[in-house]
Every structure is written in structure tokens, then in C-alpha cells.
Write an enzyme that holds these catalytic residues in place. Structure first.
Site, PDB file in Angstrom:
ATOM      1  N   CYS A  67       0.729  -1.293  -0.042  1.00  0.00           N
ATOM      2  CA  CYS A  67      -0.089   0.144   0.059  1.00  0.00           C
ATOM      3  C   CYS A  67       1.014   1.148  -0.111  1.00  0.00           C
ATOM      4  CB  CYS A  67      -0.781  -0.084   1.229  1.00  0.00           C
ATOM      5  SG  CYS A  67      -1.823  -1.457   1.331  1.00  0.00           S
TER       6      CYS A  67
ATOM      7  N   HIS B  98      -3.643   6.917   3.300  1.00  0.00           N
ATOM      8  CA  HIS B  98      -3.882   5.765   2.463  1.00  0.00           C
ATOM      9  C   HIS B  98      -5.363   5.543   3.162  1.00  0.00           C
ATOM     10  CE1 HIS B  98      -4.042   1.800   1.627  1.00  0.00           C
ATOM     11  NE2 HIS B  98      -3.682   1.227   2.840  1.00  0.00           N
TER      12      HIS B  98
ATOM     13  N   ASN C 110     -10.085  -0.590   0.592  1.00  0.00           N
ATOM     14  CA  ASN C 110      -8.649  -0.410   0.776  1.00  0.00           C
ATOM     15  C   ASN C 110      -8.203  -1.122  -0.774  1.00  0.00           C
ATOM     16  OD1 ASN C 110      -5.705  -0.741   0.937  1.00  0.00           O
ATOM     17  ND2 ASN C 110      -5.972  -1.710   2.856  1.00  0.00           N
TER      18      ASN C 110
HETATM   19  C1  COA Z   1      -9.365  -5.592  10.490  1.00  0.00           C
HETATM   20  C2  COA Z   1     -10.180  -4.525  11.433  1.00  0.00           C
HETATM   21  C3  COA Z   1     -11.266  -3.780  10.569  1.00  0.00           C
HETATM   22  C4  COA Z   1     -10.708  -5.418  12.826  1.00  0.00           C
HETATM   23  O1  COA Z   1     -11.457  -4.316  13.471  1.00  0.00           O
HETATM   24  P1  COA Z   1     -11.050  -4.452  15.041  1.00  0.00           P
HETATM   25  O2  COA Z   1     -11.937  -3.397  15.798  1.00  0.00           O
HETATM   26  O3  COA Z   1      -9.736  -4.681  15.381  1.00  0.00           O
HETATM   27  O4  COA Z   1     -11.820  -5.932  15.433  1.00  0.00           O
HETATM   28  P2  COA Z   1     -11.188  -7.023  16.156  1.00  0.00           P
HETATM   29  O5  COA Z   1     -10.102  -7.668  15.513  1.00  0.00           O
HETATM   30  O6  COA Z   1     -11.185  -6.551  17.601  1.00  0.00           O
HETATM   31  O7  COA Z   1     -12.421  -8.115  15.780  1.00  0.00           O
HETATM   32  C5  COA Z   1     -13.804  -8.086  16.615  1.00  0.00           C
HETATM   33  C6  COA Z   1     -14.303  -9.315  16.457  1.00  0.00           C
HETATM   34  O8  COA Z   1     -14.967  -8.812  15.038  1.00  0.00           O
HETATM   35  C7  COA Z   1     -15.139 -10.386  14.391  1.00  0.00           C
HETATM   36  N1  COA Z   1     -15.037  -9.932  13.070  1.00  0.00           N
HETATM   37  C8  COA Z   1     -13.792  -9.610  11.979  1.00  0.00           C
HETATM   38  N2  COA Z   1     -14.260  -9.420  10.958  1.00  0.00           N
HETATM   39  C9  COA Z   1     -15.710  -9.375  10.970  1.00  0.00           C
HETATM   40  C10 COA Z   1     -16.768  -9.074   9.870  1.00  0.00           C
HETATM   41  N3  COA Z   1     -16.318  -8.697   8.642  1.00  0.00           N
HETATM   42  N4  COA Z   1     -18.021  -8.632  10.405  1.00  0.00           N
HETATM   43  C11 COA Z   1     -18.282  -9.227  11.688  1.00  0.00           C
HETATM   44  N5  COA Z   1     -17.491  -9.520  12.421  1.00  0.00           N
HETATM   45  C12 COA Z   1     -16.153  -9.588  12.290  1.00  0.00           C
HETATM   46  C13 COA Z   1     -13.949 -10.955  14.589  1.00  0.00           C
HETATM   47  O9  COA Z   1     -13.985 -12.207  14.487  1.00  0.00           O
HETATM   48  C14 COA Z   1     -13.839 -10.558  16.121  1.00  0.00           C
HETATM   49  O10 COA Z   1     -14.631 -11.472  16.782  1.00  0.00           O
HETATM   50  P3  COA Z   1     -14.335 -12.285  18.182  1.00  0.00           P
HETATM   51  O11 COA Z   1     -13.733 -11.116  19.216  1.00  0.00           O
HETATM   52  O12 COA Z   1     -15.282 -13.040  18.513  1.00  0.00           O
HETATM   53  O13 COA Z   1     -12.871 -12.952  17.567  1.00  0.00           O
HETATM   54  C15 COA Z   1      -9.011  -3.657  12.038  1.00  0.00           C
HETATM   55  O14 COA Z   1      -8.271  -4.433  13.203  1.00  0.00           O
HETATM   56  C16 COA Z   1      -8.260  -3.112  11.078  1.00  0.00           C
HETATM   57  O15 COA Z   1      -8.560  -2.243  10.267  1.00  0.00           O
HETATM   58  N6  COA Z   1      -6.981  -3.260  10.921  1.00  0.00           N
HETATM   59  C17 COA Z   1      -6.149  -2.719   9.972  1.00  0.00           C
HETATM   60  C18 COA Z   1      -6.225  -3.506   8.832  1.00  0.00           C
HETATM   61  C19 COA Z   1      -5.564  -2.693   7.573  1.00  0.00           C
HETATM   62  O16 COA Z   1      -5.406  -1.493   7.453  1.00  0.00           O
HETATM   63  N7  COA Z   1      -5.126  -3.480   6.513  1.00  0.00           N
HETATM   64  C20 COA Z   1      -4.219  -2.949   5.594  1.00  0.00           C
HETATM   65  C21 COA Z   1      -3.045  -2.442   5.774  1.00  0.00           C
HETATM   66  S1  COA Z   1      -2.395  -1.802   4.227  1.00  0.00           S
END
Ligand code: COA
EC number: 2.3.1.180
Length: 329
Positions: free
Chosen positions: A116, A256, A286
Site C-alpha cells: 500500500c 492511505h 482499501n
Molecule cells: C480488520 C479490522 C477492521 C478489525 O477491526 P477490530 O476493531 O480490530 O476488530 P477485532 O480484530 O477486535 O475483531 C472483533 C471481532 O469482530 C469479528 N469480525 C471480524 N471481521 C468481521 C466481519 N467482517 N463482520 C463481523 N464480525 C467480524 C472478529 O472475528 C472478532 O470477533 P471475536 O472477538 O469473537 O474474535 C482492524 O483491525 C483493521 O482495520 N486493521 C488494520 C487493517 C489494515 O489497515 N490493513 C491493510 C493494511 S495496508
């Protein structure tokens, strides 16, 4: 000391495929819902390439628009860099495929892999070539077809990604304009947090790699989130320092587009009002290397950037990597 050339953006173009995948569509594919996706990521929909479109096709559409906006023809081009993690093929490079499609016979062409952050890495690279006088212009494209490496049975990742391409033409600009600074970096130790393992020389494609899902994006979302918030802050401070600018002088902030919460945290750290921050993650999700140029080009096309404005770009991604730049438009 010899005065160095001022290099900047002299043309812009973007392209996203027609097909739209909404959060409602994803609700039918995995156990997720619109409320979760919007509140955790800010994403409402994303564009998905048709089965006959590869990354070079998206790049081509963005490139012809950028050439037109710069008033150049493909034959004028001297360098083509495509930042991508989803090349058409392992080789030849997608930049070579595009060079042929465009008929850019004079241009050197290569791909660049910084996930990215790739578009900012690509602009910094092209800036160097033009500064030394080796080339007069360069086409730099961030293009990715992440839908091809996304596991649409994994709700943790499949809601996050989309396809697209953004292109700029770089060339010499009047003194005081163009790129004031770049800040690029890498933390290879965090590479395991965001990766695609299969199909390389470590783990060549096999029945096992396919069955094990090794040709899909793997991501540790929480750890990538922490990295993103940290480096968006530090890279922004560093690139401003190198440019000799203060955060008060930023007219437009182009981060980004991975997650609205990461964008808001970076914006707040700069004490910038919402109207100075470009957000289109809701429409495109993204798109990896395409994310920053899609946001930048859209802002330019919407008339949000005036001549002389100070624009700050910053991104982070797999590698792990980051890249930032300050540009006077
Ligand atoms: C991926 C992301 C959105 C997850 O958000 P978060 O607030 O950290 O969520 P968590 O990881 O705490 O997960 C919370 C719960 O939601 C669940 N969950 C994950 N994806 C889900 C979805 N699409 N729908 C519903 N529930 C979902 C998980 O399983 C987890 O459940 P659990 O607690 O029972 O295990 C976040 O971590 C993120 O944006 N990270 C950076 C990713 C990024 O920028 N990547 C690209 C880099 S270039």
C-alpha cells in the site's frame, strides 16, 4: 552547488472497474453485517474487476487519462513504474505489459513492490530519475486487483479490499512547486503480519498451497492497525520536518484509505479539520497501491486542490512499509 530540478505532478488519471460489491452483497457471502463493517472500517462498497480485467487493464485506463491531462502522448514517456502486489504475471512485469499496450516505445518500465506504500515509493523513485536528468518524465501508477488474492470466505479480510488504479505523470515544474520531501521506511521484522505466502520461490504453487489458502492475503488486523496508527504519525512529522513545513500549512491531507478509524486518528494528530482530509474509503475500500492516487486524483478532479496548495500524502502497508510526501501543487 548546482541547483537541482523541481519535480512535480503534471497529469493525473484514475480508473475503477464498473462492478460494485456492497456490504449487503457481502452479508450474503459471509457472516457479517453492514453495521459492523461501517463502524469498524468506514467501508460501504468496493469496485471489483470483471473476470477479463487484470491489473494492467486497470492501469491502462488510468494511464490514458493521466497522459491526456498532462497533454502528452505515450511516445513521449521515458519511464513507467507500476506499484502493485497483484501483477498480471510473475513476469514479464505489469509495467512492460502496459508499455506495449500504450505503445510507449521509448519508455523504460518496471514494477515496484511496496504494497500500500508502493505509490509513494514509486513517485520517490521517479522523482530521483528526473532530478538527476536521466529522464524528463515518468508515468507512475498504483494499481491493484486485490479481489484476485482475497479469500471471500474469510470475513476478517474480504470486507476490506477493492480494485482500482490511479496514475500520475511526473515532470519538471517551476521552482518552489512539486515535491518538497519524501519519507520512506520499512520494518521488515513485521512482514509476517501482512503477507501472501504462496507462489513465490519459498513456497511455489502446488496443490497443498492452493488447499492451504496460501494464495490469499493473510493479515493480523489488530497488529497492523497499531503499526498504522504509529507510523502515520511519525512519518507525517518527519516528512513535514524535511519539507520545512508545519502542520498548520497543510491545505490537504491525503492518507492511505484502509480504515476510517486510522484516517481519523492521523487527522486528529495533525489537528486538521475534516474538510482538509480526503476520505473515499467508503466507496472504494482499501485498494492497496491504488488507494493514495485514487484519493489524490479524485480530490484534484473535484477541484479540492488549488495551484500552490501544500498537499501531504502518507501511507503504510505490507513489508511492513510506509511512505509520505509533501507536494506544493
Ligand atoms: C480488520 C479490522 C477492521 C478489525 O477491526 P477490530 O476493531 O480490530 O476488530 P477485532 O480484530 O477486535 O475483531 C472483533 C471481532 O469482530 C469479528 N469480525 C471480524 N471481521 C468481521 C466481519 N467482517 N463482520 C463481523 N464480525 C467480524 C472478529 O472475528 C472478532 O470477533 P471475536 O472477538 O469473537 O474474535 C482492524 O483491525 C483493521 O482495520 N486493521 C488494520 C487493517 C489494515 O489497515 N490493513 C491493510 C493494511 S495496508
Amino acid at each position: 552547488m548546482m541547483k537541482s530540478r523541481s519535480v512535480g505532478i503534471i497529469g493525473t488519471g484514475k480508473y475503477v472497474p464498473e462492478k460494485i460489491l456492497t456490504n449487503a452483497d457481502l452479508e450474503k457471502m459471509v457472516d457479517t453485517n453492514d453495521e459492523w463493517i461501517v463502524s469498524r472500517t468506514g467501508i460501504r462498497e468496493r469496485h471489483i474487476a470483471s473476470s477479463d480485467q487484470a491489473t494492467s487493464d486497470l492501469a491502462y485506463e488510468a494511464a490514458i487519462r493521466a497522459l491526456e491531462s498532462a497533454g502528452l502522448t505515450a511516445e513521449d514517456l521515458e519511464l513507467i513504474i507500476i506499484a502493485t502486489i497483484t501483477p498480471d504475471t510473475m513476469f514479464p512485469s505489469t509495467a512492460c505489459i502496459l508499455q506495449d499496450k500504450l505503445g510507449a516505445k521509448k519508455a523504460a518500465a518496471f514494477d515496484l513492490s511496496a504494497a500500500c506504500s508502493g505509490f509513494v515509493y514509486g513517485m520517490a523513485t521517479a522523482n530521483g530519475f528526473i532530478q538527476t536528468g536521466m529522464y524528463k518524465n515518468a508515468l507512475v501508477i498504483g494499481a491493484d486487483t486485490l479481489s484476485r488474492i482475497t479469500d471471500y470466505t474469510d470475513r476478517n479480510t474480504c470486507v476490506l479490499f477493492g480494485d482500482g488504479a490511479g496514475a500520475v505523470i511526473l515532470g519538471e515544474v517551476p521552482e518552489g512547486r512539486g515535491f518538497l520531501s519524501f519519507d520512506l521506511g520499512a520494518e521488515g521484522a513485521g512482514g509476517e503480519l501482512l503477507k501472501l505466502e504462496g507462489g513465490g520461490s519459498r513456497l511455489p504453487a502446488s496443490n497443498e498451497t492452493v488447499q492451504g489458502g496460501k494464495h490469499y492475503i493473510y493479515m493480523n488486523g489488530r497488529e497492523v492497525f497499531k503499526f498504522a496508527v504509529r507510523v502515520m504519525g511519525t512519518a507525517t512529522e518527519e516528512v513535514l520536518r524535511k519539507a520545512g513545513k508545519t502542520k498548520e500549512e497543510i491545505d490537504l491531507f491525503v492518507p492511505h484509505q484502509a480504515n476510517i478509524r486510522i484516517i481519523q486518528s492521523a487527522r486528529q494528530r495533525l489537528s486538521l479539520p475534516e474538510e482538509k482530509c480526503v476520505v473515499n474509503v467508503d466507496k472504494y475500500a482499501n485498494t492497496s497501491a491504488a488507494s493514495i492516487p485514487l484519493a489524490l486524483v479524485e480530490a484534484a478532479e473535484d477541484g479540492r486542490i488549488k495551484e500552490g496548495d501544500t498537499v501531504l500524502l502518507v501511507g503504510f502497508g505490507g513489508g511492513l512499509t510506509w511512505g509520505a510526501s509533501v507536494i506544493v501543487w
